[in-house]
Design a protein around this motif. Structure first.
Motif, PDB file in Angstrom:
ATOM      1  N   PRO A 285      -6.349   2.329  -2.830  1.00 38.52           N
ATOM      2  CA  PRO A 285      -7.053   1.114  -3.243  1.00 38.52           C
ATOM      3  C   PRO A 285      -6.188   0.195  -4.104  1.00 38.52           C
ATOM      4  N   GLY A 286      -6.644  -1.042  -4.210  1.00 44.71           N
ATOM      5  CA  GLY A 286      -5.864  -2.058  -4.907  1.00 44.71           C
ATOM      6  C   GLY A 286      -5.496  -1.711  -6.328  1.00 44.71           C
TER       7      GLY A 286
ATOM      8  N   GLU B 198      -6.100  -4.896  -0.715  1.00 44.88           N
ATOM      9  CA  GLU B 198      -6.926  -4.491  -1.856  1.00 44.88           C
ATOM     10  C   GLU B 198      -8.090  -3.598  -1.454  1.00 44.88           C
ATOM     11  N   ASN B 199      -8.569  -3.731  -0.212  1.00 46.79           N
ATOM     12  CA  ASN B 199      -9.764  -2.998   0.216  1.00 46.79           C
ATOM     13  C   ASN B 199      -9.440  -1.659   0.890  1.00 46.79           C
TER      14      ASN B 199
ATOM     15  N   HIS C 122       0.488  -9.341  -5.311  1.00 47.83           N
ATOM     16  CA  HIS C 122      -0.478 -10.104  -4.538  1.00 47.83           C
ATOM     17  C   HIS C 122      -1.454  -9.125  -3.893  1.00 47.83           C
ATOM     18  N   LEU C 123      -2.708  -9.164  -4.335  1.00 44.97           N
ATOM     19  CA  LEU C 123      -3.751  -8.336  -3.738  1.00 44.97           C
ATOM     20  C   LEU C 123      -4.413  -9.131  -2.618  1.00 44.97           C
TER      21      LEU C 123
ATOM     22  N   TRP D  10      -0.450  -6.000  -1.251  1.00 46.52           N
ATOM     23  CA  TRP D  10      -1.289  -4.803  -1.137  1.00 46.52           C
ATOM     24  C   TRP D  10      -2.652  -5.150  -0.567  1.00 46.52           C
TER      25      TRP D  10
ATOM     26  N   ASN E  72      -6.999  -9.661   0.750  1.00 48.04           N
ATOM     27  CA  ASN E  72      -8.344  -9.308   1.190  1.00 48.04           C
ATOM     28  C   ASN E  72      -8.288  -8.647   2.561  1.00 48.04           C
TER      29      ASN E  72
ATOM     30  N   ASN F  52       0.823  -1.198   0.000  1.00 45.97           N
ATOM     31  CA  ASN F  52       0.000   0.000   0.000  1.00 45.97           C
ATOM     32  C   ASN F  52       0.866   1.261   0.000  1.00 45.97           C
TER      33      ASN F  52
ATOM     34  N   ALA G 135      -1.875  -0.815  -7.263  1.00 46.58           N
ATOM     35  CA  ALA G 135      -0.789  -1.792  -7.392  1.00 46.58           C
ATOM     36  C   ALA G 135      -0.510  -2.134  -8.849  1.00 46.58           C
TER      37      ALA G 135
END
Length: 310
Positions: free
Chosen positions: A263-264, A257-258, A280-281, A255, A283, A149, A267
């Motif tokens: 925000p994701g 994602e939420n 890699h996103l 990262w 949750n 992030n 990335a």
């Protein structure tokens, strides 16, 4: 004789720990940089690959406490607090420029004084503009980037940046006041819990500790100064992209994602400029280490091994 035997045992264990990479306890120290006490956490053998951990707003090296313990057998980890954050000195605004340029300068000097000349950078939130300034100046020192992030593209600026952009356009009492909500106790909790699968797993110690630091005299003004200076990071995005394309550091992106702040989608653009990038996103939200720390540690191990970073 028994005392001598015990002493030799301790000495041998100490040598084994240092040179064999056995888990080492995190130490807590300060380094004087330009007459400022820079607090830092450190763990792992100095013979192992160095991983410099650069924290975000409004936290400190505390955010890396679990990751440091998790990886201390494999890497040399070091995490400084910026001036005005965590347990580092908080010089008065009249005596110190609270800008990202100056934070990067202090961190760079800190690493020089510690003799750390070859390292990977773990950058999160504010850690990205601090770390990318250092990378841009000394790309030959940086073995890899780990991005959590940590934004470098305009696509990654979430809705909360609307308030910052209003302040950048007109830095007055009204636009500054609108930003203070981010570091109220409720605003801090929001940053830690939004986007997380199970907020009950996120310790309130995080935002209460951050809030305690922000309650120091003049710290509110320090945070607002950093918010205003964030505009300089956006202006540097094209330069950072050029540096990425030219030097191609191996990059691992883990990262949340939420995250409503970054925000994701932020990335994905890294792939435009970096050839060796792994994304890699996760949750989760902004402070992904709080509930995805084990997963992130595993990705780091795999990435370092795959890229032969040593």
């Amino acid at each position: 004789m028994k005392i001598l035997k015990n002493y030799l045992t301790v000495l041998i264990l100490s040598i084994i720990t240092t040179f064999s990479g056995f888990s080492q306890t995190t130490t807590y120290s300060t380094e004087v940089v330009d007459d400022l006490d820079i607090f830092y956490r450190e763990a792992g053998s100095k013979n192992k690959p160095a991983l410099v951990l650069l924290h975000g707003y409004p936290t400190s090296s505390f955010m890396f406490r679990n990751l440091i313990e998790e990886l201390s057998t494999e890497y040399h980890l070091i995490a400084p607090d910026y001036p005005g954050y965590g347990r580092s000195s908080q010089p008065a605004i009249k005596d110190f420029d609270y800008t990202f340029d100056n934070m990067a300068r202090i961190v760079e000097k800190f690493l020089d004084q510690k003799g750390i000349k070859k390292y990977s950078l773990y950058v999160m939130d504010y850690g990205a503009p601090v770390g990318y300034r250092i990378f841009s100046k000394h790309p030959e020192r940086v073995q890899a980037l780990i991005v959590q992030n940590g934004n470098a593209y305009e696509e990654g600026l979430g809705v909360p940046f609307d308030a910052l952009k209003a302040n950048w356009a007109n830095n007055n009492e009204e636009t500054r006041k609108a930003l203070e909500g981010f570091h109220t106790l409720g605003g801090l909790e929001w940053q830690y819990t939004t986007g997380v699968e199970d907020p009950s797993k996120i310790s309130p110690d995080n935002w209460y500790l951050d809030y305690q630091h922000i309650q120091r005299p003049e710290n509110n003004e320090i945070q607002l100064a950093m918010f205003y200076d964030y505009r300089t990071n956006v202006a540097l995005y094209p330069e950072w992209h050029k540096k990425f394309r030219k030097h191609q550091p191996p990059t691992l992106i883990v990262w949340g994602e939420n995250d409503p702040i970054f925000p994701g989608i932020g990335a994905v653009p890294y792939k435009r400029d970096l050839n060796n990038v792994e994304i890699h996103l996760l949750n989760t939200g902004h402070f992904a280490l709080e509930d995805k720390g084990d997963e992130i540690a595993a990705y780091i191990r795999q990435f370092f091994k795959k890229n032969n970073i040593k």
